[in-house]
Write an enzyme that holds these catalytic residues in place. Structure first.
Site, PDB file in Angstrom:
ATOM      1  N   HIS A  80       4.118  -0.687  -4.046  1.00 39.04           N
ATOM      2  CA  HIS A  80       5.081   0.404  -4.080  1.00 39.04           C
ATOM      3  C   HIS A  80       5.022   1.209  -5.376  1.00 39.04           C
ATOM      4  O   HIS A  80       4.982   2.439  -5.324  1.00 39.04           O
ATOM      5  CB  HIS A  80       6.499  -0.031  -3.752  1.00 39.04           C
ATOM      6  CG  HIS A  80       7.338   1.168  -3.426  1.00 39.04           C
ATOM      7  ND1 HIS A  80       7.224   1.844  -2.251  1.00 39.04           N
ATOM      8  CD2 HIS A  80       8.200   1.885  -4.170  1.00 39.04           C
ATOM      9  CE1 HIS A  80       7.985   2.909  -2.266  1.00 39.04           C
ATOM     10  NE2 HIS A  80       8.601   2.965  -3.417  1.00 39.04           N
ATOM     11  N   TYR A  96       4.430   5.535  -6.745  1.00 37.39           N
ATOM     12  CA  TYR A  96       5.067   6.270  -7.842  1.00 37.39           C
ATOM     13  C   TYR A  96       4.050   6.691  -8.885  1.00 37.39           C
ATOM     14  O   TYR A  96       4.206   7.708  -9.552  1.00 37.39           O
ATOM     15  CB  TYR A  96       6.209   5.450  -8.452  1.00 37.39           C
ATOM     16  CG  TYR A  96       7.408   5.536  -7.558  1.00 37.39           C
ATOM     17  CD1 TYR A  96       8.229   6.651  -7.610  1.00 37.39           C
ATOM     18  CD2 TYR A  96       7.677   4.562  -6.614  1.00 37.39           C
ATOM     19  CE1 TYR A  96       9.281   6.793  -6.752  1.00 37.39           C
ATOM     20  CE2 TYR A  96       8.736   4.693  -5.741  1.00 37.39           C
ATOM     21  CZ  TYR A  96       9.538   5.811  -5.821  1.00 37.39           C
ATOM     22  OH  TYR A  96      10.576   5.950  -4.957  1.00 37.39           O
ATOM     23  N   HIS A 117       4.546   9.332   7.390  1.00 40.89           N
ATOM     24  CA  HIS A 117       5.360   9.391   6.174  1.00 40.89           C
ATOM     25  C   HIS A 117       4.493   9.578   4.938  1.00 40.89           C
ATOM     26  O   HIS A 117       4.748  10.441   4.122  1.00 40.89           O
ATOM     27  CB  HIS A 117       6.199   8.116   6.051  1.00 40.89           C
ATOM     28  CG  HIS A 117       6.812   7.913   4.704  1.00 40.89           C
ATOM     29  ND1 HIS A 117       7.833   8.701   4.240  1.00 40.89           N
ATOM     30  CD2 HIS A 117       6.528   7.048   3.711  1.00 40.89           C
ATOM     31  CE1 HIS A 117       8.155   8.307   3.022  1.00 40.89           C
ATOM     32  NE2 HIS A 117       7.372   7.314   2.681  1.00 40.89           N
ATOM     33  N   PHE A 118       3.430   8.771   4.801  1.00 37.84           N
ATOM     34  CA  PHE A 118       2.700   8.950   3.547  1.00 37.84           C
ATOM     35  C   PHE A 118       1.690  10.087   3.600  1.00 37.84           C
ATOM     36  O   PHE A 118       1.189  10.500   2.562  1.00 37.84           O
ATOM     37  CB  PHE A 118       2.132   7.636   2.984  1.00 37.84           C
ATOM     38  CG  PHE A 118       1.124   6.920   3.792  1.00 37.84           C
ATOM     39  CD1 PHE A 118       1.442   5.706   4.367  1.00 37.84           C
ATOM     40  CD2 PHE A 118      -0.157   7.415   3.964  1.00 37.84           C
ATOM     41  CE1 PHE A 118       0.505   5.011   5.104  1.00 37.84           C
ATOM     42  CE2 PHE A 118      -1.096   6.726   4.691  1.00 37.84           C
ATOM     43  CZ  PHE A 118      -0.760   5.521   5.273  1.00 37.84           C
ATOM     44  N   HIS A 119       1.455  10.628   4.791  1.00 40.50           N
ATOM     45  CA  HIS A 119       0.685  11.868   4.785  1.00 40.50           C
ATOM     46  C   HIS A 119       1.568  13.058   4.405  1.00 40.50           C
ATOM     47  O   HIS A 119       1.067  14.108   4.017  1.00 40.50           O
ATOM     48  CB  HIS A 119      -0.007  12.099   6.128  1.00 40.50           C
ATOM     49  CG  HIS A 119      -1.289  11.324   6.232  1.00 40.50           C
ATOM     50  ND1 HIS A 119      -1.334  10.017   6.655  1.00 40.50           N
ATOM     51  CD2 HIS A 119      -2.568  11.641   5.925  1.00 40.50           C
ATOM     52  CE1 HIS A 119      -2.579   9.570   6.607  1.00 40.50           C
ATOM     53  NE2 HIS A 119      -3.346  10.542   6.165  1.00 40.50           N
ATOM     54  N   ARG A 173       0.184   1.841  13.986  1.00 38.55           N
ATOM     55  CA  ARG A 173      -0.703   2.442  13.005  1.00 38.55           C
ATOM     56  C   ARG A 173      -1.976   1.605  12.924  1.00 38.55           C
ATOM     57  O   ARG A 173      -2.071   0.561  13.548  1.00 38.55           O
ATOM     58  CB  ARG A 173      -0.026   2.499  11.637  1.00 38.55           C
ATOM     59  CG  ARG A 173       0.023   1.174  10.920  1.00 38.55           C
ATOM     60  CD  ARG A 173       0.907   1.188   9.707  1.00 38.55           C
ATOM     61  NE  ARG A 173       0.179   1.619   8.522  1.00 38.55           N
ATOM     62  CZ  ARG A 173       0.537   1.260   7.264  1.00 38.55           C
ATOM     63  NH1 ARG A 173       1.573   0.469   7.064  1.00 38.55           N
ATOM     64  NH2 ARG A 173      -0.129   1.687   6.234  1.00 38.55           N
ATOM     65  N   ARG A 174      -2.932   2.039  12.152  1.00 33.70           N
ATOM     66  CA  ARG A 174      -4.191   1.357  11.864  1.00 33.70           C
ATOM     67  C   ARG A 174      -4.818   0.647  13.071  1.00 33.70           C
ATOM     68  O   ARG A 174      -5.202  -0.511  12.996  1.00 33.70           O
ATOM     69  CB  ARG A 174      -4.060   0.393  10.683  1.00 33.70           C
ATOM     70  CG  ARG A 174      -2.731  -0.200  10.424  1.00 33.70           C
ATOM     71  CD  ARG A 174      -2.706  -1.240   9.325  1.00 33.70           C
ATOM     72  NE  ARG A 174      -3.184  -0.783   8.038  1.00 33.70           N
ATOM     73  CZ  ARG A 174      -3.085  -1.490   6.926  1.00 33.70           C
ATOM     74  NH1 ARG A 174      -2.548  -2.677   6.931  1.00 33.70           N
ATOM     75  NH2 ARG A 174      -3.540  -1.021   5.799  1.00 33.70           N
TER      76      ARG A 174
END
Lengths: 551, 167
Positions: free
Chosen positions: A222, A226, A373-375, A438-439
């Site tokens: 995580h 950041y 979300h992370f894209h 996912r994946r």
């Protein structure tokens, strides 16, 4: 106040450019892998030459998530340090050492993946076992980044000694916070790689503690996000105000936000492990609470960025309630790209709150919603800001300038990216809510009605992915233009200065012992008991599984 | 440290919503008991049959009380073992009436798997050495696909099952 900007020597510039080169080569390779994945998942395309989908997926994740980001960030941060506190010849040599250690590590890991010996995805969850060269390569990337971190710490130390009693330049302060966080966080993954994975993959130990390895991974995993985000924040706090013709909104507020991000980015890894069987729910809940705390510095950042927009606009004489907003330099790509990044962070951050929520996570955990979300956060907010930095950093380093034509191309690139990502990430979010995993490679599973609804979204993702790949080609073209062909000239390195009558920054904000101490205390609080629990209640370890990944 | 007045309002609003969110999540977790699955119970991944629930004859669905069911599953690459039917064929579909309470208990013999019944809150990591459990009330009728949502190797996308909830 001392001068904000130091000149960069040729030697320095070539170091920073070396990092940029790796970044854009990675973008091209990793982006191509992403494109092929969306094709496969559309169900209309098969990979040639028996290439495995999961090999591509591993390359995509490792090259973009770990390599591109780390190289860009370290290169950009070095330039910030070089501009504000300077770098000595000796430090420059060590910085090159960091670069080469990371490059060797990257080549080792990448080669291992490409020959099919490490299709374990970038999370490399045990007990799937990759070839030892993969883990050793990753360890070298981390060690290289530590060398870079210590160069940064040393740079500030030297500056402090020469400027007794002065506060450090804000960009240097921010770099130190980010590298401190990175160093503290990577200790977790480095421990698991060096102590658990490497001996186990070499056959020196027979089994591995799966849950412990995962916990150490997410202790790092995580803060990693950041580590990507903070350089974008650096650009938002100190670069954007200068580009729009304004001043720093508040030096102390920016420092406070960074300190809070340091405190609350590490002791939160359990929110990635909410659905795991071996961790007590109360401790999961405690880390959920700590996760939510990052809302505070995020809101501070949002406030101060928009405040600096408004203050600047009003100073230029725009009176009506939102007049200042209309007059922002929308046609300057150095502003536009990061701005769209900021806008994407609003839904991105809200989605993050959903993911981290103790129970709501159950609906979306490991669905393609998370990928969406992370894209939106990493691949839009962070990457668009990195592109925005590239438009002035690269010409500054190569002694060229961003021409109106390249600026226009950059604006087109930004819109292509935004459009492609809206389609792809939007389709991923919806499909995830419908339960799509996912994946995973293309599959009709049992061919039920439910699965049929997913496939249209997968086709939409392929459309979005294709648009994004066009954006990548354009960006690489712009990078090459800025490096070799743009006309010679001077491109500004934009760093905003404080207001003349700014309030003094409280000394306590630079008390490193205090903040590092609190960080460590929080980590110990969040992890000590659960980790003892995990070790005390550990099941028999797991032997390695090679054939499952096609080795 | 100097804070602008509007910023104080903004932060107060932000922190108040933060506290509100956390109270809701906390009440749901500790008062209503809706924690994510977390059964700290270990098992030998190389000998899962030693556990009563995961003996071959105990796999699959069984009714434990009126309207209450238990489903025992052993995951392995790339299959969910849901037991065998009367003819000795592998079961791929679990059938339960609408409104029944079903406890899913699952473990793995090899690597990490996922167990998600798409479109429901049944979503668990399945890790070697641990037992994962989640109890759900099946409120909606229909066919729900069980997908493995954690990468478990080259056949990961071929690992699935079905839960059918009938009227």
């Amino acid at each position: 106040m001392t001068k904000v900007q130091l000149p960069l020597s040729k030697k320095e510039s070539s170091l920073y450019m070396a990092y940029m080169w790796v970044t854009y080569i990675s973008l091209l390779i990793g982006g191509l892998m992403g494109l092929l994945q969306t094709f496969v998942r559309s169900g209309k395309f098969k990979l040639p030459f028996n290439i495995d989908y999961y090999t591509l997926l591993t390359v995509h994740g490792v090259i973009l998530g770990l390599v591109l980001t780390t190289f860009f960030i370290i290169g950009f941060q070095f330039s910030l340090m070089g501009k504000t506190v300077g770098i000595s010849d000796k430090q420059l040599k060590v910085a090159w050492l960091a670069f080469w250690v990371m490059v060797i590590g990257t080549i080792m890991a990448a080669t291992t993946i490409l020959v099919g010996e490490a299709s374990v995805l970038y999370t490399f969850y045990a007990p799937l076992r990759a070839h030892p060269a993969f883990y050793i390569g990753l360890a070298l990337v981390i060690i290289g980044s530590w060398i870079a971190a210590f160069v940064n710490f040393h740079q500030l130390y030297v500056w402090k000694k020469a400027h007794k009693g002065e506060k450090s330049p804000l960009p240097a302060f921010m770099v130190i916070i980010n590298m401190l966080m990175w160093f503290i966080a990577t200790i977790g993954v480095a421990t698991s790689v060096l102590v658990m994975f490497i001996p186990w993959s070499l056959g020196y130990t027979e089994t591995i503690n799966v849950l412990l390895s995962r916990t150490l991974f997410w202790y790092f995993g995580h803060p990693l996000v950041y580590f990507w985000l903070l350089p974008a924040y650096m650009a938002w706090y100190v670069v954007i105000p200068k580009i729009i013709g304004g001043k720093l909104f508040s030096d102390s507020l920016a420092r406070m936000a960074f300190i809070l991000l340091l405190l609350f980015s590490i002791p939160v890894g359990f929110h990635h492990q909410l659905t795991e069987p071996g961790i007590d729910p109360t401790w999961k809940f405690i880390q959920v609470v700590l996760t939510f705390m990052v809302v505070v510095p995020s809101l501070m950042t949002a406030f101060s960025i928009f405040a600096s927009f408004e203050v600047t606009g009003r100073r230029k004489g725009y009176k009506s309630l939102f007049g200042w907003f209309k007059k922002l330099p929308w046609k300057d790509v150095r502003f536009l790209a990061p701005f769209i990044g900021m806008a994407a962070f609003i839904p991105g951050g809200a989605g993050g709150i959903v993911n981290a929520s103790h129970q709501m996570n159950a609906l979306v955990h490991n669905t393609i919603w998370v990928t969406g979300h992370f894209h939106l956060t990493a691949a839009t907010t962070v990457i668009l800001t990195f592109f925005g930095i590239t438009y002035w950093l690269v010409p500054h380093l190569t002694g060229r300038r961003l021409t109106p034509r390249l600026n226009r191309l950059g604006i087109i690139q930004t819109f292509i990216w935004t459009f492609g990502m809206t389609i792809m990430s939007g389709a991923m979010h919806i499909q995830g809510l419908l339960g799509g995993p996912r994946r995973s490679s293309f599959s009709e599973y049992a061919g039920g009605e439910q699965v049929a609804t997913w496939i249209n979204y997968q086709i939409a993702q392929a459309v979005g992915g294709t648009i994004l790949f066009i954006g990548i080609l354009l960006m690489v073209y712009i990078f090459i233009q800025l490096t070799f062909f743009a006309p010679r000239g001077v491109q500004e390195y934009p760093i905003a200065v404080e207001e003349d009558n700014a309030e003094p920054t409280p000394k306590i904000l630079e008390n490193w012992y205090l903040w590092i101490g609190i960080t460590i205390a929080l980590i110990l609080f969040a992890y000590t008991i659960p980790v003892i629990d995990i070790m005390k209640h550990s099941p028999p370890g797991s032997p390695p599984f090679d054939w499952l990944i096609g080795r | 440290m100097h804070l602008h007045k509007y910023e104080k309002i903004w932060l107060a609003f932000g922190m108040a919503s933060l506290v509100l969110f956390l109270i809701i999540i906390g009440l749901a977790a500790f008062w209503k008991g809706t924690h994510p699955q977390s059964h700290i119970e270990t098992i030998d991944p190389q000998n899962v049959e030693a556990h009563e629930a995961f003996k071959p004859e105990n796999l699959g669905i069984s009714e434990v009380a009126d309207g209450k069911y238990k489903v025992n599953i052993v995951a392995s690459a790339f299959n969910y073992d849901l037991g065998k039917d009367k003819d000795g064929d592998a079961v791929k579909t679990i059938r339960v009436p609408k409104g029944s309470t079903v406890l899913f208990q699952i473990t793995t013999k090899d690597v990490v798997h996922g167990f998600q019944i798409a479109g429901t809150n049944v979503n668990m990591m399945v890790e070697p050495g641990h037992i994962s459990r989640y109890e759900a009330v099946m409120k909606n009728t229909g066919e729900f696909t069980i997908v493995c949502n954690e990468y478990c190797g080259i056949g990961h996308h071929q690992m699935f099952g079905t839960v059918e909830v009938y009227e």
